[in-house]
Design an enzyme around this catalytic site. Structure first.
Site, short mmCIF file in Angstrom:
data_model
loop_
_atom_site.label_atom_id
_atom_site.label_comp_id
_atom_site.label_asym_id
_atom_site.label_seq_id
_atom_site.Cartn_x
_atom_site.Cartn_y
_atom_site.Cartn_z
N ASP A 17 0.83 -1.21 0.00
CA ASP A 17 0.00 0.00 0.00
C ASP A 17 0.87 1.26 0.00
OD1 ASP A 17 -2.32 1.46 0.01
OD2 ASP A 17 -2.70 1.23 2.15
N ASN A 65 -10.64 -3.23 -5.32
CA ASN A 65 -9.91 -2.34 -6.24
C ASN A 65 -10.52 -2.45 -7.64
OD1 ASN A 65 -6.57 -3.25 -4.98
ND2 ASN A 65 -7.94 -1.62 -4.30
C1 FPP Z 1 -2.24 -0.05 -3.22
O1 FPP Z 1 -1.69 1.24 -3.18
C2 FPP Z 1 -1.65 -0.80 -4.32
C3 FPP Z 1 -2.36 -1.34 -5.35
C4 FPP Z 1 -3.82 -1.25 -5.46
C5 FPP Z 1 -1.68 -2.01 -6.46
C6 FPP Z 1 -0.40 -2.72 -6.12
C7 FPP Z 1 0.24 -3.14 -7.36
C8 FPP Z 1 1.56 -3.11 -7.61
C9 FPP Z 1 2.58 -2.73 -6.62
C10 FPP Z 1 2.04 -3.53 -8.95
C11 FPP Z 1 2.19 -5.00 -8.95
C12 FPP Z 1 2.69 -5.45 -10.22
C13 FPP Z 1 2.59 -6.72 -10.64
C14 FPP Z 1 3.21 -7.09 -11.89
C15 FPP Z 1 1.85 -7.73 -9.91
P1 FPP Z 1 -2.63 2.49 -3.39
O2 FPP Z 1 -2.66 2.82 -4.82
O3 FPP Z 1 -3.97 2.22 -2.79
O4 FPP Z 1 -1.88 3.59 -2.60
P2 FPP Z 1 -2.52 4.80 -1.80
O5 FPP Z 1 -3.15 4.21 -0.57
O6 FPP Z 1 -1.34 5.64 -1.49
O7 FPP Z 1 -3.50 5.48 -2.70
#
Ligand code: FPP
Length: 231
Positions: A17, A65
């Site tokens: 996250d 998501n």
């Molecule tokens: C949450 O952070 C993260 C996600 C919803 C996506 C995670 C995905 C990756 C790290 C890429 C993975 C890649 C592969 C190839 C599997 P957020 O966007 O909710 O962060 P925030 O809370 O700061 O908004």
């Protein structure tokens, strides 16, 4: 980490996250954060394998998501999945690892779902290190799916039979769940399987979660006394 007596978790779950906030701090779009997150995930998987951890499950996309993020952000994530799975799986296998996917792939773009399935099939059934991708995954829908399968088959389940119907069948329960980005919750990630997992929360945003930060979580795990309901 060199301490010989460190107690290693066999299976680590990782909630990655903070990508969006990391990008925002840099006045960049969220996709920039996810790209940085993907690169960090690649580094951490290599690190975990070197440490001797056997299973690492990364939460790449939750069921929530998929239903609630803007299409543009989802498209960006699908592009990353295409990029990663086209170019990294062979390399992983050559290093004694395999990939496994958990989640409902039917709701993903067809080419992405096929690429994920083919990537899994291209891996050996067993390996010294398993990198598990939770994609369109959520424990609530995983449990409902298992219940419906049992009803369709007219089966009455015991816990062993139930666990065979979960996406995680064949994987050991996670010993440690790490969440980066400062939130203190599991967000539908392996909540059945994590009944006795140790939880570790870090304020560090995922793209900044270095191998050293990961080591801190392992060291903390090593200090915990696990009783599994016993005295
Ligand atoms: C949450 O952070 C993260 C996600 C919803 C996506 C995670 C995905 C990756 C790290 C890429 C993975 C890649 C592969 C190839 C599997 P957020 O966007 O909710 O962060 P925030 O809370 O700061 O908004």
């Amino acid at each position: 980490m060199t301490t010989p007596e460190i107690k290693l978790p066999k299976h680590v779950g990782l909630i990655m996250d903070g990508n969006g906030r990391w990008a925002k701090l840099r006045h960049m779009p969220r996709s920039f954060g996810h790209n940085a997150g993907m690169n960090r995930m690649i580094g951490l998987a290599e690190h975990a394998q070197k440490l001797g951890i056997k299973y690492l499950t990364v939460y790449a996309l939750s069921t929530e998501n998929l239903s609630s993020r803007p299409q543009e952000e989802l498209d960006g994530l699908f592009t990353l999945f295409r990029k990663y799975f086209k170019s990294n799986v062979k390399k992983l296998v050559s290093k004694g690892a395999r990939v496994k996917i958990i989640g409902d792939l039917t709701a993903l773009p067809e080419d992405v779902a096929k690429l994920l399935e083919d990537s899994e099939k291209a891996c050996p059934d067993t390996a010294g290190f398993t990198l598990v991708f939770a994609i369109n995954y959520g424990t609530r829908s995983e449990i409902l799916r298992a219940c419906n399968l049992a009803v369709e088959r007219g089966e009455k389940l015991d816990s062993e039979g139930f666990e065979k119907l979960l996406y995680t069948h064949g994987l050991p329960d996670p010993d440690l769940i790490i969440r980066t980005g400062g939130e203190l919750r599991l967000s539908n990630f392996l909540t059945y399987q994590a009944a006795y997992a140790e939880l570790y929360f870090s304020d560090v945003l995922f793209p900044d979660f270095t191998d050293g930060e990961f080591d801190k979580a392992i060291e903390e795990f090593s200090r915990r006394e696990r009783r599994f309901g016993n005295v």
